[in-house]
Design a protein around this motif. Structure first.
Motif, PDB file in Angstrom:
ATOM      1  N   GLU A   3      -5.017   5.413   2.840  1.00 34.73           N
ATOM      2  CA  GLU A   3      -5.979   4.352   3.121  1.00 34.73           C
ATOM      3  C   GLU A   3      -7.186   4.457   2.187  1.00 34.73           C
ATOM      4  O   GLU A   3      -7.731   3.431   1.746  1.00 34.73           O
ATOM      5  N   ALA A   4      -7.611   5.687   1.869  1.00 42.77           N
ATOM      6  CA  ALA A   4      -8.752   5.868   0.972  1.00 42.77           C
ATOM      7  C   ALA A   4      -8.430   5.368  -0.431  1.00 42.77           C
ATOM      8  O   ALA A   4      -9.298   4.827  -1.128  1.00 42.77           O
ATOM      9  N   ALA A   5      -7.177   5.565  -0.851  1.00 42.44           N
ATOM     10  CA  ALA A   5      -6.759   5.114  -2.182  1.00 42.44           C
ATOM     11  C   ALA A   5      -6.414   3.620  -2.197  1.00 42.44           C
ATOM     12  O   ALA A   5      -6.341   3.023  -3.258  1.00 42.44           O
ATOM     13  N   ASN A   6      -6.188   3.055  -1.020  1.00 43.33           N
ATOM     14  CA  ASN A   6      -5.800   1.644  -0.899  1.00 43.33           C
ATOM     15  C   ASN A   6      -6.659   0.998   0.191  1.00 43.33           C
ATOM     16  O   ASN A   6      -6.194   0.802   1.322  1.00 43.33           O
ATOM     17  N   PRO A   7      -7.912   0.671  -0.124  1.00 37.89           N
ATOM     18  CA  PRO A   7      -8.868   0.238   0.910  1.00 37.89           C
ATOM     19  C   PRO A   7      -8.453  -1.029   1.652  1.00 37.89           C
ATOM     20  O   PRO A   7      -8.974  -1.285   2.742  1.00 37.89           O
ATOM     21  N   ASN A   8      -7.570  -1.802   1.068  1.00 39.23           N
ATOM     22  CA  ASN A   8      -7.144  -3.033   1.755  1.00 39.23           C
ATOM     23  C   ASN A   8      -6.086  -2.770   2.820  1.00 39.23           C
ATOM     24  O   ASN A   8      -5.713  -3.670   3.565  1.00 39.23           O
ATOM     25  N   VAL A   9      -5.574  -1.530   2.888  1.00 36.16           N
ATOM     26  CA  VAL A   9      -4.487  -1.214   3.818  1.00 36.16           C
ATOM     27  C   VAL A   9      -5.006  -0.413   5.008  1.00 36.16           C
ATOM     28  O   VAL A   9      -5.707   0.588   4.839  1.00 36.16           O
ATOM     29  N   THR A  62      -2.148   0.182  -6.760  1.00 34.42           N
ATOM     30  CA  THR A  62      -2.098  -1.201  -7.215  1.00 34.42           C
ATOM     31  C   THR A  62      -1.822  -2.159  -6.059  1.00 34.42           C
ATOM     32  O   THR A  62      -1.316  -3.235  -6.245  1.00 34.42           O
ATOM     33  N   SER A  63      -2.199  -1.737  -4.834  1.00 35.23           N
ATOM     34  CA  SER A  63      -1.958  -2.580  -3.675  1.00 35.23           C
ATOM     35  C   SER A  63      -2.678  -3.913  -3.826  1.00 35.23           C
ATOM     36  O   SER A  63      -3.714  -4.033  -4.463  1.00 35.23           O
ATOM     37  N   ALA A  64      -2.121  -4.936  -3.204  1.00 32.62           N
ATOM     38  CA  ALA A  64      -2.757  -6.244  -3.244  1.00 32.62           C
ATOM     39  C   ALA A  64      -4.114  -6.175  -2.583  1.00 32.62           C
ATOM     40  O   ALA A  64      -4.368  -5.348  -1.721  1.00 32.62           O
ATOM     41  N   ALA A  65      -5.005  -7.062  -2.997  1.00 32.98           N
ATOM     42  CA  ALA A  65      -6.359  -7.053  -2.467  1.00 32.98           C
ATOM     43  C   ALA A  65      -6.417  -7.592  -1.043  1.00 32.98           C
ATOM     44  O   ALA A  65      -7.350  -7.302  -0.312  1.00 32.98           O
ATOM     45  N   GLU A  66      -5.422  -8.374  -0.657  1.00 31.20           N
ATOM     46  CA  GLU A  66      -5.424  -8.957   0.684  1.00 31.20           C
ATOM     47  C   GLU A  66      -5.304  -7.857   1.743  1.00 31.20           C
ATOM     48  O   GLU A  66      -4.524  -6.913   1.571  1.00 31.20           O
ATOM     49  N   PRO A  67      -6.066  -7.957   2.814  1.00 29.67           N
ATOM     50  CA  PRO A  67      -5.963  -6.936   3.870  1.00 29.67           C
ATOM     51  C   PRO A  67      -4.548  -6.873   4.447  1.00 29.67           C
ATOM     52  O   PRO A  67      -3.920  -7.902   4.679  1.00 29.67           O
ATOM     53  N   VAL A  68      -4.082  -5.658   4.647  1.00 29.24           N
ATOM     54  CA  VAL A  68      -2.735  -5.442   5.187  1.00 29.24           C
ATOM     55  C   VAL A  68      -2.821  -4.387   6.291  1.00 29.24           C
ATOM     56  O   VAL A  68      -3.496  -3.374   6.128  1.00 29.24           O
ATOM     57  N   THR A  69      -2.151  -4.659   7.384  1.00 35.28           N
ATOM     58  CA  THR A  69      -2.048  -3.657   8.448  1.00 35.28           C
ATOM     59  C   THR A  69      -0.589  -3.248   8.612  1.00 35.28           C
ATOM     60  O   THR A  69       0.296  -4.098   8.744  1.00 35.28           O
ATOM     61  N   LEU A  70      -0.360  -1.950   8.551  1.00 32.56           N
ATOM     62  CA  LEU A  70       0.990  -1.402   8.731  1.00 32.56           C
ATOM     63  C   LEU A  70       1.017  -0.559   9.993  1.00 32.56           C
ATOM     64  O   LEU A  70       0.122   0.253  10.219  1.00 32.56           O
ATOM     65  N   ARG A  71       2.055  -0.730  10.791  1.00 31.31           N
ATOM     66  CA  ARG A  71       2.305   0.184  11.909  1.00 31.31           C
ATOM     67  C   ARG A  71       3.375   1.175  11.468  1.00 31.31           C
ATOM     68  O   ARG A  71       4.366   0.793  10.841  1.00 31.31           O
ATOM     69  N   ILE A  72       3.148   2.445  11.793  1.00 26.81           N
ATOM     70  CA  ILE A  72       4.105   3.478  11.407  1.00 26.81           C
ATOM     71  C   ILE A  72       4.341   4.397  12.599  1.00 26.81           C
ATOM     72  O   ILE A  72       3.402   4.751  13.321  1.00 26.81           O
ATOM     73  N   ASP A 104     -11.888  14.112  -0.864  1.00 20.57           N
ATOM     74  CA  ASP A 104     -11.414  14.786  -2.065  1.00 20.57           C
ATOM     75  C   ASP A 104      -9.949  14.487  -2.319  1.00 20.57           C
ATOM     76  O   ASP A 104      -9.529  14.256  -3.441  1.00 20.57           O
ATOM     77  N   ALA A 105      -9.180  14.502  -1.244  1.00 12.08           N
ATOM     78  CA  ALA A 105      -7.752  14.258  -1.387  1.00 12.08           C
ATOM     79  C   ALA A 105      -7.496  12.862  -1.906  1.00 12.08           C
ATOM     80  O   ALA A 105      -6.595  12.630  -2.717  1.00 12.08           O
ATOM     81  N   ALA A 106      -8.289  11.913  -1.443  1.00  5.95           N
ATOM     82  CA  ALA A 106      -8.083  10.541  -1.884  1.00  5.95           C
ATOM     83  C   ALA A 106      -8.312  10.401  -3.382  1.00  5.95           C
ATOM     84  O   ALA A 106      -7.613   9.651  -4.078  1.00  5.95           O
TER      85      ALA A 106
END
Length: 426
Positions: A61-67, A31-41, A17-19
C-alpha cells in the motif's frame, strides 16, 4: 504426521523503510493506476503468518498509494466454512489463499480466474521452474500461483539413528531398508517414526509404480490392483504391530503438538514431513537434525512438488489486474520475501531464493538445499474435485487398519467401492 502449514518467522521492519525498498526492487508494482482501488484478500494461518502478511500488505500500500487492501483471515477450518457461502453468493474476496485439495473444486466451479493472461505481464514467472508453476494448473488454465513449494522427506536425529545401530540413511534407500531400520530402532527401544499420512504417502507409493491415487480426469481411482493397497497399508500396520511405530491409540493422542512427538522427546528417530515443517521441528528438538529423501525404488517417479498453497484471483473480482500486481509483489519483491522468509514454503522465484540465502538460519538453509536437490526430480500433481472426501475416507480406514479393526485386503475393497462412488458423483 503431516499438516498443511508450518511455523513462521516474524519481522518488525518498519513499513516506511520497507516501502522505500519495495518501490526500488519491484518496479512493476509501482505502476498501479492512479484510480483508487480496493482489494479484499483472504488467507488462513496462525498469528505469526497474520502479522507478517499484514506487514507485506502495508509495504504494498505504501508503494501503491491508490490501492487499499482489506485483509480477511481465519484458522484453516474456519476459512473454508467462511469461503463457501461467499462463493455461493458470488462475493469472494479478490485474492484468496487456495489449498491444493480445493483448487480443482473452486476452479471447476468457475469461481477462480484463469491467471494465464497475467503471467509474465503483471506476474513475472520467467525464473520459476515449470514443474512448480504447473502445480497451479487445472487442464490448460492457471488457477493459482504457488506461494512456495515443499517436498516430502524423512526428518531425523542422526545420533538416535546411530543408537539404533545405523550410521546413516542410505542415499537411495528402499522400502525394505526402511522396514529393516525401523525394526532395528524397535530393538534399540526407539520408535522409527510417527507413521505416514495415508493419502499423501499412498499416492507417492502408487506413483513409484507408475500409477496414482486418482485417474487422469478425476472420476475414479487411478490404480486397478488392490494388492498395491494391501502391500502398502499392510507394511504400515505391520510396523505398528511390531512396535517399531507407536500404536494408533498413542498416535491419536498427539493433536499436532510437535513438542509431544517422540523425536522431540528422544524416544523416536524421526518423522515424515513436508520440508517447510523442518525448521519448526529443528527448533523444538534443539539438537542436530538431518533430512533424507523418500524410499524407493523409483523415488523420482513418485516424488511430487507440493505447493504449500496458492494465491488465486477470483472470477467475481472487479480489479483482477490490480490483484495480479499484488501476487507479483508477493512472488518477486525481495524486501517482502525477507519478511516472509519461506514460511509458506520455499519461494518459487530463483531470484528470491538467491536473495534470501544470507537471511536464513542453518535449518532454513538445509530446507532450501533439500528442495533444490529434489526439485528437478518431481512432477506435478493436482487432486480432483471430491478429493477431500476421499482423503477423509482413506484416513478413517487407515486408522481402523492400525487399530487392527479391519484387514488391509478388506479395506482395499471398501476403499475402492466408496472412493469411486464419491469421485463418480462429482
Amino acid at each position: 504426521m503431516l499438516s498443511g502449514c508450518g511455523g513462521g518467522n516474524n519481522n518488525n521492519a518498519a513499513p516506511t523503510d520497507a516501502a522505500t525498498n519495495a518501490a526500488a526492487s519491484n518496479a512493476p508494482a509501482a505502476t498501479s493506476a492512479a484510480e483508487p482501488v480496493t482489494l479484499r484478500i483472504a488467507w488462513w494461518g496462525g498469528d505469526t503468518r497474520h502479522s507478517y502478511t499484514q506487514q507485506v500488505i502495508d509495504m504494498y500500500e505504501a508503494a501503491n498509494p491508490n490501492v487499499t487492501i482489506e485483509p480477511e483471515y481465519a484458522s484453516f477450518d474456519d476459512y473454508w466454512k467462511k469461503l463457501a457461502p461467499q462463493a455461493a453468493a458470488n462475493r469472494l474476496p479478490d485474492i484468496v489463499q487456495m489449498d491444493v485439495s480445493y483448487i480443482n473444486q473452486y476452479g471447476s466451479n468457475g469461481q477462480l480466474e484463469d491467471m494465464t493472461p497475467y503471467l509474465n505481464k503483471q506476474i513475472q514467472v520467467a525464473d520459476v521452474n515449470e514443474n512448480v508453476l504447473a502445480t497451479g494448473k487445472i487442464g490448460d488454465k492457471q488457477y493459482g500461483v504457488p506461494l512456495g513449494v515443499n517436498v516430502l522427506g524423512f526428518q531425523y536425529d542422526p545420533e538416535l539413528l546411530k543408537k539404533a545401530g545405523v550410521d546413516s540413511i542410505p542415499e537411495n534407500w528402499t522400502w525394505d531398508q526402511y522396514k529393516e531400520i525401523a525394526l532395528k530402532a524397535k530393538a534399540a527401544g526407539l520408535y522409527m517414526d510417527t507413521s505416514m499420512a495415508a493419502d499423501v504417502f499412498f499416492n507417492y507409493y502408487l506413483r513409484t509404480k507408475g500409477m496414482s491415487l486418482y485417474n487422469t480426469d478425476g472420476t475414479a481411482l487411478g490404480y486397478e490392483d488392490d494388492a498395491l493397497f494391501s502391500d502398502f497399508f499392510g507394511m504400515l500396520s505391520g510396523l505398528i504391530e511390531a512396535g517399531a511405530v507407536p500404536s494408533q491409540d498413542k498416535l491419536s493422542q498427539n493433536k499436532g503438538v510437535i513438542e509431544e512427538t517422540d523425536v522431540v522427546k528422544s524416544t523416536g528417530v524421526g518423522m515424515w514431513q513436508w520440508s517447510n515443517q523442518y525448521v519448526a521441528l529443528q527448533i523444538a528438538v534443539n539438537r542436530p537434525m538431518a533430512l533424507a529423501q523418500m524410499p524407493g525404488p523409483d523415488m523420482e517417479k513418485g516424488l511430487y512438488m507440493q505447493p504449500s498453497m496458492y494465491w488465486s484471483i477470483t472470477s467475481n473480482s472487479k480489479a483482477k489486474e490490480e490483484a495480479a500486481k499484488f501476487v507479483d509483489f508477493w512472488t518477486n519483491n525481495v524486501e517482502a520475501n525477507k519478511l516472509i522468509k519461506g514460511e509458506r514454503g520455499v519461494p518459487i522465484s530463483s531470484k528470491i531464493k538467491e536473495s534470501l540465502a544470507t537471511e536464513l538460519s542453518d535449518s532454513g538453509k538445509q530446507v532450501f538445499q533439500f528442495v533444490a536437490d529434489m526439485e528437478p526430480k518431481t512432477s506435478p500433481m493436482s487432486p480432483p474435485v471430491g478429493s477431500p472426501e476421499v482423503v477423509a475416507l482413506l484416513t478413517d480406514l487407515a486408522e481402523q487398519m492400525n487399530f487392527g479393526q479391519i484387514k488391509p485386503d478388506a479395506a482395499a475393497v471398501q476403499f475402492r467401492k466408496e472412493a469411486n462412488a464419491i469421485l463418480e458423483s462429482r
